[in-house]
Design an enzyme around this catalytic site. Structure first.
Site: not given
Ligand code: GN1
Ligand code: MG
Length: 541
Positions: A76, A287, A379-381, A504, A506-507, A513
């Site tokens: 991504s 996406d 999602e905000a992003n 939280r 990050s995954g 974050r």
């Molecule tokens: C705050 C933030 O933007 N987190 C992102 C990021 O996840 P994290 O778990 O925060 O690393 O990557 C994900 C996958 O692309 C997306 O779904 C999510 O919105």
């Molecule tokens: Mg993507």
């Protein structure tokens, strides 16, 4: 039980790779993701993981009696040297199986596969079908080869779609699985995808015109060539494609793309857009989508996922009212804790729509959206889409219009259900949705921005020794551990006007974050810094 022949084939194929010692893999927010470089320390990190996902896809398809499963190779918005792999229809318990397979020693992976056959109760004689695709990363073709080996060893029927955006692959999977049913989604080909989007866009645009041009930054990823393909079928829109260099391997997501624009809160440095020009950015696998423009005073203005959600929800709400079916459709919005507080207020107080807040990651949002007849989730992003329930589709299709205006609204809604990629958030489909709504409302990005005022916010990444000690609850808005940290965060945020902050793990990255928002820029920054310090302290204890 898997046959001896299959187990032998799995072992032989698996032993071509080397499992990195001491590395524990975990299926995260967006599948497995990490450095993919062949030359460094990380050398074969992803090979074994992709191999494991191939076996998993085979198990999942067999479990679902030969239903098509999609596997996407992408990282991504991550840098070009990273890569990753994710299943198209993720399910919580299957993530644990993925993790189990990915961590199995290669000479034992066939045994683990066999154990899972028993545990999940898979009929091994069932057929298995998989489609896969990749983004433009250099490591993609090697990893596609690994996937091919795992699928071949387990006798899977598969189609390699080569380069595709993540949403295109989702589209193909849904088309294949609904072929010949009453829910037939479309032609399961790339061309079918373009034609479906282009035809429905034309229908939604009946009677209105797109004003001015749209500049689309494609993050130098797979979205670039795919957008150019889409444009061959599209009419009535003037798109200027920028950052579509997929030849230079280092250009991907570098100083451009949706993630850059959202996190840096600025346009790509290469942007030549003038004041009030409408601009959009995709991420590396297309996406995610964000819009932005430069106002008359040359101030950068961002229109992120929250804005797309509010725009879409308000438009669909209006159409439902005009079509006379508002009382029959439960329209709702799904957000995460990262949604700007002002957007949440606007949805509740102005649009008067219900909101569900979920954990981060589209799979959580998508799932929650299905609880509404029309579920708008972003999602905000910039990750998101709109889902329509079976009931919604029926009502839209079967309502007899009582006036030309009502008929027009019903037809527009019908076309929207085709324009929107309901399988998953899709930057290209979302972009056409936004363009259509702005045209209908007669809005420039300035009017869109004027619907509400974002609270200044700050997102900070904090590196800690072990992020797994940060355990969140309440849709990740609060921390239950480390002990005492939540109390500290709450007492900090109470000192700021409209202060809100949370932390939280990050995954997708090895970090915690921290998000903070408040009434003014300086308060938001200050709150973020203080909470980040508290997190850092708790994380080093
Ligand atoms: C705050 C933030 O933007 N987190 C992102 C990021 O996840 P994290 O778990 O925060 O690393 O990557 C994900 C996958 O692309 C997306 O779904 C999510 O919105
Ligand atoms: Mg993507």
């Amino acid at each position: 039980m898997a046959s001896q022949a299959v187990k032998k084939a799995i072992t032989e194929a698996a032993l071509q790779y080397t499992k990195p010692e001491g590395k524990v893999f975990e299926y995260g927010t967006a599948g497995f993701r990490m450095k993919a470089s062949l030359t460094e320390l990380y050398s074969d990190l992803l090979n074994t993981v992709v191999f494991a996902v191939g076996l998993l896809a085979s198990l999942r398809s067999k479990k679902l009696s030969g239903q098509w499963i999609g596997v996407m190779i992408t990282a991504s918005h991550n840098p070009a040297e990273d890569n990753g792999v994710k299943l198209v229809d993720p399910m919580a318990e299957w993530e644990a199986y993925a993790t189990k397979l990915a961590n199995a020693p290669l000479d034992k992976i066939a045994d683990v596969y066999d154990e899972l056959v028993k545990e999940i109760d898979v009929k091994v004689t069932n057929p298995a079908r998989v489609v896969f695709a990749r983004d433009t990363r250099a490591s993609g073709s090697r990893l596609a080869g690994v996937l091919n080996a795992a699928l071949t060893a387990t006798d899977v029927e598969f189609v390699d779609f080569k380069f595709m955006t993540t949403p295109q692959l989702h589209y193909v999977v849904r088309c294949k699985n609904t072929l010949g049913t009453q829910y037939e989604y479309g032609e399961p080909t790339e061309l079918g995808y373009y034609e479906k989007l282009a035809n429905s866009f034309k229908k939604v645009m009946r009677g209105v015109k797109v004003q001015g041009s749209l500049t689309v930054d494609c993050a130098n990823g797979v979205g670039g060539p795919k957008l150019r393909e889409l444009m061959k079928s599209l009419t009535g829109i003037d798109i200027k494609v920028v950052n579509d260099d997929v030849i230079n391997p280092d250009a991907l997501n570098f100083d451009c793309g949706a993630d850059y624009v959202k996190t840096k809160q600025r346009a790509p440095p290469s942007s030549k857009a003038g004041a009030l020009d409408r601009c959009a950015s995709l991420d590396g696998d297309a996406d995610r989508l964000v819009y932005y423009f430069q106002d008359e005073s040359n101030v950068f203005r961002l229109l992120d996922g929250d804005r797309i959600a509010t725009l879409a929800a308000s438009f669909i709400g209006d159409l439902a009212r005009n079509a006379g079916i508002a009382s029959k459709l439960k329209i709702g919005v799904v957000q995460t804790a990262y949604a700007n507080g002002s957007s949440t207020d606007y949805i509740e107080k102005v649009l008067k729509l219900p909101i569900i807040c979920t954990n981060t990651g589209v799979k959580h949002l998508h799932h929650a959206a299905l609880r509404f007849d029309v579920g708008v989730y972003f999602e905000a992003n910039g990750h998101g889409t709109v889902t329509f329930s079976e009931n919604a589709l029926k009502v839209i299709k079967n309502t007899e219009p009582q006036s030309p205006a009502q008929q027009h609204a019903l037809e527009s809604l019908q076309a929207l259900t085709d324009l929107i990629n309901q399988a998953v958030g899709d930057a290209l489909s979302d972009m056409l949705l936004v363009e259509a709504i702005l045209a209908h409302k007669g809005w420039s990005p300035k009017e869109w921005l004027g619907t509400y005022t974002d609270l200044p916010s700050r997102l900070v990444r904090v590196e800690v020794n072990d992020r797994s000690i940060f355990k969140a609850y309440d849709a990740e808005r609060k921390l239950e551990s480390p002990a005492g940290l939540q109390g500290t965060i709450e007492s900090l945020q109470s000192r700021y006007n409209k202060g809100r902050s949370f932390a939280r793990a990050s995954g997708t990255e090895d970090a915690v974050r921290v998000y903070a928002e408040a009434a003014s820029r300086s308060e938001a920054d200050d709150l973020a810094t203080r909470v980040a310090n508290a997190v850092s302290e708790a994380g080093s204890a």
